[in-house]
Scaffold this active site. Structure first.
Site, mmCIF file in Angstrom:
data_model
loop_
_atom_site.group_PDB
_atom_site.id
_atom_site.type_symbol
_atom_site.label_atom_id
_atom_site.label_comp_id
_atom_site.label_asym_id
_atom_site.label_seq_id
_atom_site.Cartn_x
_atom_site.Cartn_y
_atom_site.Cartn_z
ATOM 1 N N TYR A 1 0.850 -1.190 0.000
ATOM 2 C CA TYR A 1 0.000 0.000 0.000
ATOM 3 C C TYR A 1 0.890 1.247 0.000
ATOM 4 C CZ TYR A 1 -3.685 -3.259 1.408
ATOM 5 O OH TYR A 1 -4.567 -4.314 1.453
ATOM 6 N N ASN B 1 -12.878 -1.926 -5.052
ATOM 7 C CA ASN B 1 -12.531 -2.305 -6.421
ATOM 8 C C ASN B 1 -13.628 -3.185 -7.036
ATOM 9 O OD1 ASN B 1 -11.382 -3.319 -8.758
ATOM 10 N ND2 ASN B 1 -9.840 -4.538 -7.710
ATOM 11 N N CYS C 1 -6.344 -6.430 -6.932
ATOM 12 C CA CYS C 1 -6.157 -5.794 -5.626
ATOM 13 C C CYS C 1 -5.555 -6.760 -4.613
ATOM 14 C CB CYS C 1 -7.466 -5.207 -5.118
ATOM 15 S SG CYS C 1 -8.841 -6.364 -5.120
ATOM 16 N N HIS C 2 -5.690 -8.057 -4.844
ATOM 17 C CA HIS C 2 -5.115 -9.041 -3.926
ATOM 18 C C HIS C 2 -3.593 -9.012 -3.941
ATOM 19 C CE1 HIS C 2 -5.409 -11.113 -7.795
ATOM 20 N NE2 HIS C 2 -4.412 -11.894 -7.397
ATOM 21 N N GLU D 1 -0.991 -17.984 -7.563
ATOM 22 C CA GLU D 1 -0.201 -17.223 -8.539
ATOM 23 C C GLU D 1 1.306 -17.411 -8.341
ATOM 24 O OE1 GLU D 1 -3.243 -13.528 -9.462
ATOM 25 O OE2 GLU D 1 -1.492 -13.145 -8.215
#
Length: 151
Positions: free
Chosen positions: A56, A77, A85-86, A119
């Protein structure tokens, strides 16, 4: 003001996100479209590749803003997971929040951890769940990308 994220593709993206991603937020209570600041945040975090995260604080620094403002923009979002956003975590590398929830064991935060793992982001546990330092991307392009054009 300028309307961002408009047109049939934007509507289809929002609709698909709401169906596939129940934590997505609807901007209708904010006038229907993301603010210019939210659009800039979404564009910038869209440059973070899968397998990496940013903080952030790094997003805030790149935009000349505050980490709290960035968190508020991401909490709302409506384009998740298209706008990832994750992939934004606290400066401490702890997961931070997700879809308006914070704290150890919060269901949405567990979803964030699962998405990041899927991911290829490595998570460590040293009392709190943290992202491995090697997976953190702090630098952004010198120029903030233009808002995403989903029209």
């Amino acid at each position: 003001g300028e309307r961002l994220f408009v047109g049939p593709m934007a509507r289809a993206a929002r609709s698909a996100a709401r169906r596939a991603w129940p934590t997505s937020r609807d901007h209708s209570r904010y006038g229907g479209e993301p603010t210019a600041f939210q659009a800039r945040v979404y564009a910038l975090i869209s440059t973070v590749p899968a397998g990496k995260v940013t903080t952030y604080g790094a997003v805030a620094k790149a935009l000349g803003s505050s980490p709290r403002a960035v968190g508020n923009a991401l909490r709302n979002n409506p384009f998740a997971p298209i706008v990832p956003c994750h992939r934004v975590v606290a400066t401490s590398r702890e997961l931070g929040g997700f879809a308006g929830q914070k704290g150890e064991g919060a269901p949405n935060l567990l979803d964030k951890a699962a998405l990041l793992k899927a991911e290829g982001v490595r998570l460590e546990r040293d009392g709190a769940m943290r992202v491995a330092a090697a997976c953190v991307q702090i630098a952004f392009p010198a120029r903030v990308p233009p808002p995403l054009d989903l029209a």
